[in-house]
Design an enzyme around this catalytic site. Structure first.
Site, PDB file in Angstrom:
ATOM      1  N   GLU A  68      -9.710 -15.620   8.640  1.00 45.36           N
ATOM      2  CA  GLU A  68     -10.734 -16.247   9.629  1.00 45.36           C
ATOM      3  C   GLU A  68     -10.055 -17.791   9.710  1.00 45.36           C
ATOM      4  O   GLU A  68      -9.427 -18.327   8.873  1.00 45.36           O
ATOM      5  CB  GLU A  68     -11.670 -16.671   8.736  1.00 45.36           C
ATOM      6  CG  GLU A  68     -12.642 -15.072   8.242  1.00 45.36           C
ATOM      7  CD  GLU A  68     -11.671 -14.038   7.462  1.00 45.36           C
ATOM      8  OE1 GLU A  68     -11.176 -14.744   6.285  1.00 45.36           O
ATOM      9  OE2 GLU A  68     -11.652 -13.157   8.034  1.00 45.36           O
ATOM     10  N   HIS A  79       0.893  -1.594  -0.197  1.00 42.75           N
ATOM     11  CA  HIS A  79       0.215   0.048   0.115  1.00 42.75           C
ATOM     12  C   HIS A  79       0.685   1.189   0.089  1.00 42.75           C
ATOM     13  O   HIS A  79       2.173   1.806   0.492  1.00 42.75           O
ATOM     14  CB  HIS A  79      -0.838  -0.245   1.619  1.00 42.75           C
ATOM     15  CG  HIS A  79      -1.640  -0.644   1.229  1.00 42.75           C
ATOM     16  ND1 HIS A  79      -3.256  -0.664   1.059  1.00 42.75           N
ATOM     17  CD2 HIS A  79      -1.905  -2.267   2.052  1.00 42.75           C
ATOM     18  CE1 HIS A  79      -4.104  -1.925   1.420  1.00 42.75           C
ATOM     19  NE2 HIS A  79      -3.273  -2.728   1.632  1.00 42.75           N
ATOM     20  N   THR A 134      -6.926   3.394   6.142  1.00 41.14           N
ATOM     21  CA  THR A 134      -7.095   2.838   7.513  1.00 41.14           C
ATOM     22  C   THR A 134      -7.450   1.616   7.289  1.00 41.14           C
ATOM     23  O   THR A 134      -9.160   2.172   7.456  1.00 41.14           O
ATOM     24  CB  THR A 134      -6.687   4.031   8.599  1.00 41.14           C
ATOM     25  OG1 THR A 134      -5.622   5.417   8.053  1.00 41.14           O
ATOM     26  CG2 THR A 134      -6.839   3.734   9.941  1.00 41.14           C
ATOM     27  N   SER A 153     -11.875  -4.532   5.595  1.00 42.75           N
ATOM     28  CA  SER A 153     -12.142  -3.707   5.035  1.00 42.75           C
ATOM     29  C   SER A 153     -13.757  -3.169   4.622  1.00 42.75           C
ATOM     30  O   SER A 153     -14.188  -3.877   5.101  1.00 42.75           O
ATOM     31  CB  SER A 153     -11.083  -3.493   4.649  1.00 42.75           C
ATOM     32  OG  SER A 153     -11.260  -3.474   3.386  1.00 42.75           O
ATOM     33  N   ASN A 182      -7.650 -14.593  -3.031  1.00 44.60           N
ATOM     34  CA  ASN A 182      -7.220 -16.309  -2.311  1.00 44.60           C
ATOM     35  C   ASN A 182      -8.480 -17.001  -1.753  1.00 44.60           C
ATOM     36  O   ASN A 182      -9.275 -16.003  -1.306  1.00 44.60           O
ATOM     37  CB  ASN A 182      -6.814 -16.301  -1.125  1.00 44.60           C
ATOM     38  CG  ASN A 182      -6.992 -15.251  -0.123  1.00 44.60           C
ATOM     39  OD1 ASN A 182      -6.948 -13.931  -0.288  1.00 44.60           O
ATOM     40  ND2 ASN A 182      -8.025 -15.929   0.601  1.00 44.60           N
TER      41      ASN A 182
HETATM   42  I1  8IG Z   1      -6.969  -9.972   0.596  1.00 48.47           I
HETATM   43  O1  8IG Z   1      -9.042 -15.090   2.840  1.00 48.47           O
HETATM   44  C1  8IG Z   1      -7.749 -10.720   2.511  1.00 48.47           C
HETATM   45  N1  8IG Z   1      -7.748 -10.139   2.842  1.00 48.47           N
HETATM   46  N2  8IG Z   1     -10.549 -11.504   6.634  1.00 48.47           N
HETATM   47  N3  8IG Z   1      -9.438 -13.086   5.062  1.00 48.47           N
HETATM   48  C2  8IG Z   1      -9.587 -11.987   5.273  1.00 48.47           C
HETATM   49  N4  8IG Z   1      -9.277 -10.563   4.948  1.00 48.47           N
HETATM   50  C3  8IG Z   1      -8.400 -11.368   3.852  1.00 48.47           C
HETATM   51  C4  8IG Z   1      -7.915 -12.354   2.702  1.00 48.47           C
HETATM   52  C5  8IG Z   1      -9.546 -13.448   3.898  1.00 48.47           C
HETATM   53  N5  8IG Z   1      -7.585 -12.095   1.825  1.00 48.47           N
END
Ligand code: 8IG
Length: 277
Positions: A198, A75, A98, A217, A240
Site C-alpha cells: 500500500e 513458499h 494461490t 490474501s 512489517n
Molecule cells: I508479508 O504491508 C506482507 N504482506 N498488502 N501490505 C500488504 N501485504 C503484505 C504486507 C503489507 N506485508
C-alpha cells in the site's frame, strides 16, 4: 477410464467437482481418505507446521487437479499430510496458496479450501504474513483475525447465494487460540489486491475504515470456507509495520526474516491449537 483434468478457468466446470477430484488424488497419495483440519501456510509460516507432528506424506501441487506451483519465494509448492500429535487425527497442510494478484481467478484462490472440505476437514486454519497498523506490533507478532474487510471487489461465491458472514472467524476457535497464548491480540484484516504494498495514504484509509492489518490474501478463502460450512481460524503474522507507520521501507527479505524470528512462538501456537481442536 481416465477423465481429462477439469479446468477451473472454464466457466462450464463446477469448481466443487475439481475439489472432489483433488481430494481423491490426495486420499490416494496420502493413503487416508479423511483429513480433519487443513492449514494454509502464508508468508513467514513455512516452518511452523513441523511442530504439529510427523509428516506422513508429501504431495506435489502439480500432481493435484486445480493446484499450481508457486511463484513466491519462501513458499513451498507442495501439500503434506501431518499426524496431529498422537491423536490419530490428520492435518492437511498446504505449503503455499494461490493469491488473487496472480490473476488465475478467484476459483483458483479458494481451491485449497474447497479441497479441504472435500477431503473431510471441518476446520481450516488460514495464516498469512501481513503489515500491521498498530505500532505496538513489532515484526514477528502473531495477531488473531477477528473480522475482515475485503477490498478485492470480488467474491468466491457464484450466483445469487447470499452467505452470512457474521462470526466468519469462528469465535470458539479464537477463544481456544487465546487460551493457548493469552498475549494474542485480535484485529481486522484488510485484503488489498496487491502485489504492490500500500501507499501510506492507503494504509491510513485502512485504519479509518476499521482495519488493523493489511495483506493480500485470506478474505476470499475465508468466505469460501464459510460457504462450505468450515470453521475458520485466521492468524496473521505481522512481518512489517504497514507503509508509513514506521519510517522503514518495506521489503520481502524483511518478511522472511520476521517469519524465522517468530517461528517458535507461531509454531507452538499452531501445534497447540490444532492439537486441541
Ligand atoms: I508479508 O504491508 C506482507 N504482506 N498488502 N501490505 C500488504 N501485504 C503484505 C504486507 C503489507 N506485508
Amino acid at each position: 477410464m481416465t477423465r481429462s483434468p477439469r479446468d477451473l478457468s472454464d466457466p462450464s466446470t463446477d469448481p466443487f467437482d475439481v475439489a472432489a477430484d483433488a481430494a481423491a488424488v490426495i486420499a490416494q497419495r496420502t493413503g487416508v481418505d479423511h483429513h480433519d483440519v487443513a492449514l494454509v501456510l502464508g508468508s513467514g509460516w513455512g516452518q511452523t507446521a513441523d511442530l504439529i507432528g510427523e509428516t506422513l506424506a508429501t504431495v506435489d501441487n502439480a500432481d493435484v487437479p486445480g493446484f499450481h506451483q508457486t511463484a513466491v519465494a519462501g513458499h513451498s509448492g507442495s501439500m503434506r499430510s501431518v499426524a496431529i500429535g498422537d491423536t490419530g487425527r490428520r492435518a492437511l497442510v498446504f505449503g503455499t496458496r494461490t493469491h488473487f494478484y496472480e490473476g488465475r481467478g478467484v476459483r483458483s484462490v479458494v481451491h485449497g479450501v474447497r479441497t479441504a472440505k472435500a477431503a473431510g476437514c471441518s476446520t481450516v486454519v488460514l495464516t498469512n504474513g501481513c503489515g500491521g497498523l498498530n505500532p505496538a506490533w513489532s515484526p514477528g507478532t502473531p495477531v488473531l483475525i477477528r473480522d475482515h474487510i475485503n477490498l478485492t471487489a470480488h467474491s468466491p461465491i457464484e450466483g445469487a447465494n447470499f452467505v452470512d458472514l457474521t462470526d466468519l472467524y469462528t469465535p470458539r476457535l479464537r477463544h481456544l487460540a487465546r487460551e493457548v497464548d493469552a498475549e494474542l491480540d485480535e484485529g481486522v484484516y484488510v485484503q488489498f489486491r496487491g502485489p504492490h504494498y500500500e501507499t501510506p495514504a492507503e494504509v491510513q484509509m485502512a485504519k479509518v475504515i476499521g482495519g488493523d492489518l493489511v495483506g493480500m490474501s485470506t478474505t476470499l478463502e475465508a468466505i469460501a470456507a464459510r460457504q462450505s460450512g468450515l470453521d475458520v481460524l485466521g492468524i496473521s503474522l505481522v512481518t512489517n509495520l504497514a507503509a508509513g507507520i514506521s519510517d522503514q521501507p518495506l521489503s520481502h527479505a524483511e518478511v522472511l526474516e520476521a517469519g524465522q524470528a517468530a517461528a517458535q512462538r507461531c509454531g507452538r501456537l499452531l501445534a497447540e491449537v490444532v492439537g486441541r481442536l
